[in-house]
Motif scaffolding. Structure first.
Motif, PDB file in Angstrom:
ATOM      1  N   ALA A 178       7.545 -11.452   0.899  1.00 61.24           N
ATOM      2  CA  ALA A 178       7.510 -11.995   2.262  1.00 61.24           C
ATOM      3  C   ALA A 178       8.915 -12.133   2.824  1.00 61.24           C
ATOM      4  N   GLU A 179       9.850 -12.538   1.946  1.00 60.83           N
ATOM      5  CA  GLU A 179      11.242 -12.708   2.372  1.00 60.83           C
ATOM      6  C   GLU A 179      11.838 -11.367   2.802  1.00 60.83           C
ATOM      7  N   VAL A 180      11.578 -10.322   2.006  1.00 64.06           N
ATOM      8  CA  VAL A 180      12.090  -8.982   2.327  1.00 64.06           C
ATOM      9  C   VAL A 180      11.478  -8.494   3.641  1.00 64.06           C
ATOM     10  N   LYS A 181      10.163  -8.726   3.794  1.00 65.21           N
ATOM     11  CA  LYS A 181       9.470  -8.297   5.006  1.00 65.21           C
ATOM     12  C   LYS A 181      10.053  -8.993   6.234  1.00 65.21           C
ATOM     13  N   SER A 182      10.298 -10.298   6.089  1.00 61.80           N
ATOM     14  CA  SER A 182      10.862 -11.077   7.199  1.00 61.80           C
ATOM     15  C   SER A 182      12.249 -10.560   7.568  1.00 61.80           C
ATOM     16  N   ARG A 183      13.060 -10.252   6.560  1.00 63.12           N
ATOM     17  CA  ARG A 183      14.414  -9.754   6.822  1.00 63.12           C
ATOM     18  C   ARG A 183      14.364  -8.403   7.541  1.00 63.12           C
ATOM     19  N   ARG A 184      13.431  -7.539   7.106  1.00 60.75           N
ATOM     20  CA  ARG A 184      13.289  -6.234   7.746  1.00 60.75           C
ATOM     21  C   ARG A 184      12.859  -6.369   9.207  1.00 60.75           C
ATOM     22  N   GLU A 185      11.939  -7.329   9.450  1.00 66.20           N
ATOM     23  CA  GLU A 185      11.488  -7.554  10.826  1.00 66.20           C
ATOM     24  C   GLU A 185      12.636  -8.026  11.713  1.00 66.20           C
ATOM     25  N   ARG A 186      13.474  -8.925  11.157  1.00 68.29           N
ATOM     26  CA  ARG A 186      14.627  -9.420  11.925  1.00 68.29           C
ATOM     27  C   ARG A 186      15.606  -8.286  12.235  1.00 68.29           C
ATOM     28  N   GLU A 187      15.821  -7.427  11.215  1.00 66.39           N
ATOM     29  CA  GLU A 187      16.728  -6.292  11.404  1.00 66.39           C
ATOM     30  C   GLU A 187      16.189  -5.329  12.462  1.00 66.39           C
ATOM     31  N   ALA A 188      14.848  -5.103  12.439  1.00 65.50           N
ATOM     32  CA  ALA A 188      14.226  -4.199  13.419  1.00 65.50           C
ATOM     33  C   ALA A 188      14.349  -4.759  14.828  1.00 65.50           C
ATOM     34  N   GLN A 189      14.143  -6.095  14.949  1.00 68.83           N
ATOM     35  CA  GLN A 189      14.267  -6.746  16.250  1.00 68.83           C
ATOM     36  C   GLN A 189      15.697  -6.647  16.784  1.00 68.83           C
ATOM     37  N   ALA A 190      16.664  -6.881  15.893  1.00 72.07           N
ATOM     38  CA  ALA A 190      18.077  -6.811  16.297  1.00 72.07           C
ATOM     39  C   ALA A 190      18.429  -5.384  16.744  1.00 72.07           C
ATOM     40  N   LYS A 191      17.909  -4.390  15.995  1.00 74.09           N
ATOM     41  CA  LYS A 191      18.191  -2.986  16.349  1.00 74.09           C
ATOM     42  C   LYS A 191      17.572  -2.644  17.701  1.00 74.09           C
ATOM     43  N   ALA A 192      16.324  -3.099  17.941  1.00 71.37           N
ATOM     44  CA  ALA A 192      15.642  -2.826  19.205  1.00 71.37           C
ATOM     45  C   ALA A 192      16.391  -3.452  20.376  1.00 71.37           C
ATOM     46  N   GLN A 193      16.886  -4.677  20.133  1.00 69.99           N
ATOM     47  CA  GLN A 193      17.642  -5.371  21.178  1.00 69.99           C
ATOM     48  C   GLN A 193      18.951  -4.638  21.488  1.00 69.99           C
ATOM     49  N   ALA A 194      19.616  -4.168  20.414  1.00 63.77           N
ATOM     50  CA  ALA A 194      20.875  -3.442  20.596  1.00 63.77           C
ATOM     51  C   ALA A 194      20.633  -2.135  21.356  1.00 63.77           C
ATOM     52  N   ASP A 195      19.522  -1.459  21.018  1.00 66.95           N
ATOM     53  CA  ASP A 195      19.191  -0.207  21.709  1.00 66.95           C
ATOM     54  C   ASP A 195      18.905  -0.462  23.187  1.00 66.95           C
ATOM     55  N   ALA A 196      18.204  -1.543  23.457  1.00 68.69           N
ATOM     56  CA  ALA A 196      17.859  -1.873  24.845  1.00 68.69           C
ATOM     57  C   ALA A 196      19.137  -2.163  25.645  1.00 68.69           C
ATOM     58  N   GLU A 197      20.050  -2.916  25.029  1.00 61.13           N
ATOM     59  CA  GLU A 197      21.298  -3.247  25.709  1.00 61.13           C
ATOM     60  C   GLU A 197      22.138  -1.987  25.962  1.00 61.13           C
ATOM     61  N   ALA A 198      22.100  -1.051  24.982  1.00 58.17           N
ATOM     62  CA  ALA A 198      22.854   0.201  25.124  1.00 58.17           C
ATOM     63  C   ALA A 198      22.293   1.022  26.276  1.00 58.17           C
ATOM     64  N   ARG A 199      20.937   1.076  26.394  1.00 58.53           N
ATOM     65  CA  ARG A 199      20.316   1.836  27.479  1.00 58.53           C
ATOM     66  C   ARG A 199      20.632   1.213  28.836  1.00 58.53           C
ATOM     67  N   LYS A 200      20.609  -0.119  28.842  1.00 57.26           N
ATOM     68  CA  LYS A 200      20.923  -0.837  30.088  1.00 57.26           C
ATOM     69  C   LYS A 200      22.353  -0.575  30.513  1.00 57.26           C
ATOM     70  N   SER A 201      23.263  -0.559  29.550  1.00 60.95           N
ATOM     71  CA  SER A 201      24.684  -0.308  29.824  1.00 60.95           C
ATOM     72  C   SER A 201      24.885   1.086  30.399  1.00 60.95           C
ATOM     73  N   LYS A 202      24.163   2.085  29.857  1.00 58.94           N
ATOM     74  CA  LYS A 202      24.280   3.469  30.336  1.00 58.94           C
ATOM     75  C   LYS A 202      23.737   3.588  31.768  1.00 58.94           C
ATOM     76  N   ALA A 203      22.662   2.877  32.038  1.00 55.29           N
ATOM     77  CA  ALA A 203      22.047   2.942  33.363  1.00 55.29           C
ATOM     78  C   ALA A 203      22.970   2.384  34.432  1.00 55.29           C
ATOM     79  N   GLU A 204      23.724   1.381  34.073  1.00 56.37           N
ATOM     80  CA  GLU A 204      24.677   0.797  35.010  1.00 56.37           C
ATOM     81  C   GLU A 204      25.873   1.725  35.225  1.00 56.37           C
TER      82      GLU A 204
END
Length: 204
Positions: A178-204
């Motif tokens: 469960a701990e490993v799964k939780s860590r992976r989910e957090r990492e996936a969320q952080a990556k998705a957020q970083a990707d979203a911010e990168a796309r937003k930056s390019k659009a601007e």
């Protein structure tokens, strides 16, 4: 006046006192005076809650019977001229049974002239006992039984203890997963957020 060697409720030695005084001490402490060693001179008596003592004794006896009933006698057979690989495999089976809280009857089957070499059988059984000494102890030493030689190894842990440890290990493994799964989910969320911010930056 008759006397008893009095033991306090926590096992402390009070000393040799008259029975009347021992009864008075029991009454004052709201406890019972119980004779625990009538053959001693003077007899030994203890201050205790007799009802609680009887209940705990019954619980221990029930637990002991349960452990005894649950313990199985597993059987493993060896050949005298066993090769290294087969020996390790059979030793693994013995270790697993002992870890599970079961006794193991180890049998060496002699063929033909091998019966004239019982010392070889004893040597093999003693080697096995030494190899699994961290899990079990020899309950019945090697003895000849017809064409076979037999030894019984008893587990160091009771069946109940082995089951409790197995449950703890399972719970620990689930917790780690469960701990490993939780860590992976957090990492996936952080990556998705970083990707979203990168796309937003390019659009601007």
């Amino acid at each position: 006046m008759p006397e008893v060697r009095l033991v306090g409720p926590n096992g402390e030695q009070v000393g040799i006192v008259a029975i009347r005084k021992a009864l008075d001490l029991a009454r004052e402490a709201d406890l019972d005076l119980v004779e625990v060693a009538p053959q001693a001179k003077p007899p030994v008596a203890k201050l205790m809650d007799y009802g609680k003592f009887k209940y705990e004794s019954a619980q221990k006896a029930r637990e002991a019977r349960k452990n005894q009933a649950n313990m199985a006698l597993k059987e493993i057979r060896f050949r005298l001229k066993i090769d290294a690989h087969d020996y390790e495999t059979k030793k693994g089976h013995v270790s697993r049974f002992l870890s599970g809280g079961d006794k193991v009857k180890v049998m060496i089957m002699f063929r033909g002239r091998e019966q004239s070499r019982p010392e070889m059988g004893i040597k093999l059984l003693n080697r096995l006992a030494e190899d699994v000494s961290d899990l079990g102890t020899v309950e019945s030493s090697p003895r000849v039984d017809g064409r076979n030689m037999v030894m019984v190894i008893a587990p160091l842990k009771s069946k109940a203890d082995a089951r409790a440890e197995s449950r703890q290990a399972t719970a620990g493994a689930k917790g780690s997963t469960a701990e490993v799964k939780s860590r992976r989910e957090r990492e996936a969320q952080a990556k998705a957020q970083a990707d979203a911010e990168a796309r937003k930056s390019k659009a601007e």
